[in-house]
Write an enzyme that holds these catalytic residues in place. Sequence first.
Site, PDB file in Angstrom:
ATOM      1  N   GLU A   4      45.332  32.855  43.525  1.00 19.76           N
ATOM      2  CA  GLU A   4      46.390  33.760  43.031  1.00 19.76           C
ATOM      3  C   GLU A   4      47.237  34.270  44.197  1.00 19.76           C
ATOM      4  O   GLU A   4      47.445  35.473  44.370  1.00 19.76           O
ATOM      5  CB  GLU A   4      45.804  34.915  42.206  1.00 19.76           C
ATOM      6  CG  GLU A   4      45.116  34.415  40.954  1.00 19.76           C
ATOM      7  CD  GLU A   4      44.906  35.461  39.856  1.00 19.76           C
ATOM      8  OE1 GLU A   4      45.099  36.667  40.105  1.00 19.76           O
ATOM      9  OE2 GLU A   4      44.569  35.058  38.734  1.00 19.76           O
ATOM     10  N   GLU A  29      40.494  29.677  35.920  1.00 18.96           N
ATOM     11  CA  GLU A  29      40.181  30.988  35.326  1.00 18.96           C
ATOM     12  C   GLU A  29      40.792  31.027  33.941  1.00 18.96           C
ATOM     13  O   GLU A  29      42.010  30.840  33.788  1.00 18.96           O
ATOM     14  CB  GLU A  29      40.735  32.137  36.180  1.00 18.96           C
ATOM     15  CG  GLU A  29      39.970  32.331  37.472  1.00 18.96           C
ATOM     16  CD  GLU A  29      40.395  33.573  38.263  1.00 18.96           C
ATOM     17  OE1 GLU A  29      40.760  34.596  37.649  1.00 18.96           O
ATOM     18  OE2 GLU A  29      40.367  33.492  39.506  1.00 18.96           O
TER      19      GLU A  29
END
Length: 493
Positions: A172, A295
């Site tokens: 991220e 995820e």
Amino acid sequence: MKLVVNPGKKLATINKNIYGHFSEHLGRCIYEGLYVGEDSEIENIGGIRVDVLEALKKIKLPVLRWPGGCFADEYHWKDGIGPKENRKKMINTHWGGVVEDNSFGTHEFMRLCELIGCEPYINGNVGSGTVQEMSEWVEYMTFDGLSPMAQLREENGHKEPWAVKYFGVGNENWGCGGNMRPEYYADLYRRFSTYVRNYGDNKVYKIACGANNFDYNWTDVVMKIAGRFMDGLSLHYYTVPGESWQNKGSATVFSDEDYYTTLKKTLLMEEILTKHSSIMDKYDPDKRVGLLVDEWGTWYDVEEGTNPGFLYQQNTMRDALVAGINLNIFNKHADRVQMANIAQLVNVLQAIILTEGEKMILTPTYHVFDMFASHQDNTLLESQVFNKMVGTEDNQIPNVVESASVNEEGQIIITLCHTDLSTDIMMDIELLDTQVQSVTGQYVSGASSAHNTFENPDLVVKEEVKEFKILGNHIEVAMAPCSVLQLTISPKE
Ligand code: AHR
């Protein structure tokens, strides 16, 4: 309700890693959930709890991602090696402000993977780490010969190198991993990944940080600038039923409207994968680079009275439907999706296992993974369900979501999610040009909010299907409202 499966139309291999998981130094996932320490009264092997281990082995967990998540870009791996009493203690600033004593580090994670029998997927630190630190971690784990890091590994009790195939270069990085622009990250990726070396026979599958849900620009830019330097590109998409991050909704107390909203949002995975894949096709028409949904899962408000930074939530039949729908979608995108990792393994977000002291329970999501494991490494078959739309005025969704595959023995595996809350359905499954010899099936079903607790651990369990009708190349089987079903069909020779 009719489902047609065409065993003559084989589409792609379903990479077993689609059934992968994710474990972060977050809340009670690693500590308590997986690792209790060697001195614990809870039965353990080298500190790893045996009850959880056995449950993970049963579902054939293929790959496990670690140490984060956001934690990965704050993690300095050298803090987690060597004698435990010398390991640095620090505050886990990102998740709950608790003390991280680094007693679970590289050696413990590798041991965990060995005991489970799964591949490790290590996520390196780009956000606050250095190229040298990342490069040395790979050397420490995989170099077989004379080198400073191989020597250090030996001093810490592990002479032999480990095999590490999957390595993530940042997490991220558009957010908690450094708030970067895609152009900047793509250049950093090129630089960091250059020093993620292949030593001996160890060939690293390098994974670049991919987009957050609908951020198609990220995929475009990163593929354009760095596509040829990567083997995989990640993607994150969480199903958040509420209106905002402040009000995500309760895991267990919800209306039918909330239920259908949740499933409608989870079904967006189909569109998200299709759009990211088509951008990747532009730069990589041969589909060399895998899309890794590393995820995914539901994200609700935390359980009352728990640390908000621990992301602890219960898990109901609604989550079983979310799991089944996503896994069916991943199977259908098996040509591009090479891995998926539900967040997270134990005690965090859409966990398959919850623990409380020495007690452990399996969630409805666990049973879905148990049933769907039969798709691992199979060949995806063409299938089409003629479904109808159900739900509420504002949230209309298909009543059945399916996928089908064939295994090496020629058995056909079908998994079906029945989303409707109010009616039973009779599925008429037609196998084109294939006569049915026999069939077995298993399912989970219940009220949408049904869940297992430490007091009542077996409210939602996997059950065997007792009744089928076989008519030549047709199978009839009933499905209860809010249920997930798995069938294993043996065709006639
Ligand atoms: O899974 C929880 C967090 O969600 C992860 O640390 C991060 O990568 C994502 O935002």
